[in-house]
Motif scaffolding. Structure first.
Motif, PDB file in Angstrom:
ATOM      1  N   ALA A   9      -8.279  -4.349   1.546  1.00 54.52           N
ATOM      2  CA  ALA A   9      -9.099  -3.957   0.400  1.00 54.52           C
ATOM      3  C   ALA A   9      -9.692  -2.580   0.678  1.00 54.52           C
ATOM      4  N   ILE A  10      -9.547  -1.668  -0.283  1.00 53.73           N
ATOM      5  CA  ILE A  10      -9.968  -0.272  -0.081  1.00 53.73           C
ATOM      6  C   ILE A  10     -10.765   0.208  -1.290  1.00 53.73           C
ATOM      7  N   ARG A  11     -11.872   0.857  -1.039  1.00 55.18           N
ATOM      8  CA  ARG A  11     -12.638   1.444  -2.128  1.00 55.18           C
ATOM      9  C   ARG A  11     -11.826   2.553  -2.795  1.00 55.18           C
ATOM     10  N   PRO A  12     -11.882   2.650  -4.124  1.00 55.05           N
ATOM     11  CA  PRO A  12     -11.081   3.655  -4.834  1.00 55.05           C
ATOM     12  C   PRO A  12     -11.353   5.087  -4.388  1.00 55.05           C
ATOM     13  N   GLU A  13     -12.578   5.339  -3.882  1.00 57.50           N
ATOM     14  CA  GLU A  13     -12.949   6.704  -3.458  1.00 57.50           C
ATOM     15  C   GLU A  13     -12.466   7.046  -2.054  1.00 57.50           C
ATOM     16  N   ASN A  14     -11.968   6.068  -1.326  1.00 58.72           N
ATOM     17  CA  ASN A  14     -11.610   6.287   0.082  1.00 58.72           C
ATOM     18  C   ASN A  14     -10.178   6.830   0.187  1.00 58.72           C
ATOM     19  N   VAL A  15     -10.055   8.112  -0.048  1.00 57.53           N
ATOM     20  CA  VAL A  15      -8.742   8.760  -0.111  1.00 57.53           C
ATOM     21  C   VAL A  15      -7.985   8.631   1.211  1.00 57.53           C
ATOM     22  N   ALA A  16      -8.671   8.800   2.326  1.00 56.05           N
ATOM     23  CA  ALA A  16      -8.009   8.722   3.633  1.00 56.05           C
ATOM     24  C   ALA A  16      -7.418   7.331   3.862  1.00 56.05           C
ATOM     25  N   SER A  17      -8.165   6.294   3.507  1.00 54.74           N
ATOM     26  CA  SER A  17      -7.678   4.934   3.695  1.00 54.74           C
ATOM     27  C   SER A  17      -6.539   4.616   2.730  1.00 54.74           C
ATOM     28  N   LEU A  18      -6.602   5.143   1.528  1.00 52.73           N
ATOM     29  CA  LEU A  18      -5.518   4.941   0.570  1.00 52.73           C
ATOM     30  C   LEU A  18      -4.221   5.572   1.068  1.00 52.73           C
ATOM     31  N   ARG A  19      -4.331   6.668   1.825  1.00 46.52           N
ATOM     32  CA  ARG A  19      -3.126   7.293   2.389  1.00 46.52           C
ATOM     33  C   ARG A  19      -2.462   6.380   3.412  1.00 46.52           C
ATOM     34  N   VAL A  20      -3.259   5.567   4.119  1.00 44.03           N
ATOM     35  CA  VAL A  20      -2.711   4.654   5.120  1.00 44.03           C
ATOM     36  C   VAL A  20      -1.743   3.673   4.463  1.00 44.03           C
ATOM     37  N   VAL A  21      -2.199   2.998   3.410  1.00 39.07           N
ATOM     38  CA  VAL A  21      -1.316   2.014   2.767  1.00 39.07           C
ATOM     39  C   VAL A  21      -0.148   2.688   2.067  1.00 39.07           C
ATOM     40  N   GLU A  22      -0.374   3.906   1.573  1.00 42.57           N
ATOM     41  CA  GLU A  22       0.727   4.644   0.931  1.00 42.57           C
ATOM     42  C   GLU A  22       1.820   4.956   1.948  1.00 42.57           C
ATOM     43  N   LYS A  23       1.442   5.469   3.119  1.00 41.72           N
ATOM     44  CA  LYS A  23       2.431   5.801   4.157  1.00 41.72           C
ATOM     45  C   LYS A  23       3.192   4.569   4.625  1.00 41.72           C
ATOM     46  N   LEU A  24       2.523   3.415   4.630  1.00 40.71           N
ATOM     47  CA  LEU A  24       3.152   2.191   5.116  1.00 40.71           C
ATOM     48  C   LEU A  24       3.914   1.444   4.026  1.00 40.71           C
ATOM     49  N   GLY A  25       3.813   1.911   2.786  1.00 42.83           N
ATOM     50  CA  GLY A  25       4.517   1.252   1.691  1.00 42.83           C
ATOM     51  C   GLY A  25       3.951  -0.119   1.370  1.00 42.83           C
ATOM     52  N   THR A  77       3.981  -8.907   2.536  1.00 47.94           N
ATOM     53  CA  THR A  77       4.458 -10.172   3.093  1.00 47.94           C
ATOM     54  C   THR A  77       5.572  -9.891   4.096  1.00 47.94           C
ATOM     55  N   ARG A  78       5.833 -10.881   4.923  1.00 51.82           N
ATOM     56  CA  ARG A  78       6.860 -10.730   5.955  1.00 51.82           C
ATOM     57  C   ARG A  78       8.232 -10.433   5.350  1.00 51.82           C
ATOM     58  N   GLU A  79       8.513 -11.031   4.188  1.00 55.79           N
ATOM     59  CA  GLU A  79       9.823 -10.797   3.552  1.00 55.79           C
ATOM     60  C   GLU A  79      10.016  -9.347   3.135  1.00 55.79           C
ATOM     61  N   GLU A  80       8.899  -8.667   2.865  1.00 56.20           N
ATOM     62  CA  GLU A  80       8.985  -7.279   2.410  1.00 56.20           C
ATOM     63  C   GLU A  80       9.305  -6.302   3.533  1.00 56.20           C
ATOM     64  N   CYS A  81       9.092  -6.699   4.771  1.00 54.23           N
ATOM     65  CA  CYS A  81       9.392  -5.796   5.898  1.00 54.23           C
ATOM     66  C   CYS A  81       9.964  -6.626   7.050  1.00 54.23           C
ATOM     67  N   PRO A  82      11.176  -7.143   6.899  1.00 52.69           N
ATOM     68  CA  PRO A  82      11.739  -8.041   7.919  1.00 52.69           C
ATOM     69  C   PRO A  82      11.863  -7.412   9.307  1.00 52.69           C
ATOM     70  N   ARG A  83      11.947  -6.080   9.375  1.00 52.04           N
ATOM     71  CA  ARG A  83      12.032  -5.395  10.677  1.00 52.04           C
ATOM     72  C   ARG A  83      10.662  -4.966  11.178  1.00 52.04           C
ATOM     73  N   GLY A  84       9.637  -5.101  10.333  1.00 55.94           N
ATOM     74  CA  GLY A  84       8.283  -4.737  10.720  1.00 55.94           C
ATOM     75  C   GLY A  84       7.849  -3.391  10.184  1.00 55.94           C
ATOM     76  N   LEU A  85       6.536  -3.171  10.183  1.00 58.58           N
ATOM     77  CA  LEU A  85       5.981  -1.917   9.665  1.00 58.58           C
ATOM     78  C   LEU A  85       6.139  -0.749  10.633  1.00 58.58           C
ATOM     79  N   VAL A  86       6.147  -1.020  11.923  1.00 54.96           N
ATOM     80  CA  VAL A  86       6.374   0.075  12.876  1.00 54.96           C
ATOM     81  C   VAL A  86       7.776   0.649  12.661  1.00 54.96           C
ATOM     82  N   ALA A  87       8.762  -0.206  12.492  1.00 54.29           N
ATOM     83  CA  ALA A  87      10.130   0.263  12.224  1.00 54.29           C
ATOM     84  C   ALA A  87      10.189   1.032  10.909  1.00 54.29           C
ATOM     85  N   ARG A  88       9.473   0.545   9.894  1.00 52.82           N
ATOM     86  CA  ARG A  88       9.439   1.250   8.615  1.00 52.82           C
ATOM     87  C   ARG A  88       8.808   2.628   8.780  1.00 52.82           C
ATOM     88  N   LEU A  89       7.728   2.696   9.534  1.00 53.38           N
ATOM     89  CA  LEU A  89       7.029   3.964   9.754  1.00 53.38           C
ATOM     90  C   LEU A  89       7.918   4.962  10.493  1.00 53.38           C
TER      91      LEU A  89
END
Length: 199
Positions: free
Chosen positions: A143-159, A185-197
């Motif tokens: 959960a991220i506050r709409p004003e928290n631009v830096a935190s929103l970039r985190v979820v954006e980079k991770l898809g 969910t696990r189904e969305e990144c079967p290889r993991g988020l580190v691999a996606r990154l």
């Protein structure tokens, strides 16, 4: 990414110069130094106690002991974030729910001096992979506050996709604040988020 102990908790997650390990009462001095130096940077995102609540401010030691007790019960994973061997922030997997849910939430903060280097993005990826492949959880929410631009970039980079909006969701910086809600969910990144990154 490596999990040095190869177990759910306590766990040490490492990638190059970045390390996530259990928060400890021995972190008191470093934690306090980073938090005091970053008051302006962090206070607008910090959880606060709502009016009328019986909760009292806790010492650092009391906070760590409470979090460690929750970790022993399998309800929380309180990680210290280290970079080049120095304490730079905190990432906590909260609200671990088993049964038919198998989900948890993640919250984090980092020293402004090292912000913008992708450390929290990678830390979140490491923690999510640990939750999916070691704890065998199914869904992780942020959960991220709409004003928290830096935190929103985190979820954006991770898809990590946005799934909703929660008005007056958490008491932050002295008032009830709206939050944007993200989940994976696990189904969305079967290889993991580190691999996606890293791809």
């Amino acid at each position: 990414m490596s999990n040095r102990q190869g177990r759910a908790w306590p766990a040490v997650l490492e990638h190059d110069r970045l390390r996530l390990r259990p928060l400890s009462v021995r972190d008191r001095r470093a934690w306090r130094e980073v938090r005091e130096r970053n008051v302006a940077w962090l206070s607008r995102w910090d959880a606060t106690t709502p009016p009328g609540s019986n909760a009292r401010p806790r010492t650092f030691g009391a906070m760590v002991r409470a979090m460690s007790a929750e970790a022993r019960e399998g309800r929380q994973l309180p990680f210290a974030v280290e970079y080049d061997g120095r304490f730079v922030g905190q990432l906590t997997v909260n609200n671990i729910t088993r049964g038919s849910g198998q989900f948890a939430t993640i919250g984090y903060w980092i020293d402004e001096a090292v912000a913008g280097r992708g450390l929290i993005t990678r830390s979140v990826a490491m923690a999510v992979d640990h939750c999916f492949f070691v704890l065998r959880l199914h869904r992780i929410e942020i959960a991220i506050r709409p004003e928290n631009v830096a935190s929103l970039r985190v979820v954006e980079k991770l898809g990590i996709a946005e799934y909703g909006y929660a008005p007056r969701f958490l008491h932050i910086d002295g008032d009830w604040r709206d939050h944007r809600l993200f989940a994976i969910t696990r189904e969305e990144c079967p290889r993991g988020l580190v691999a996606r990154l890293d791809s």
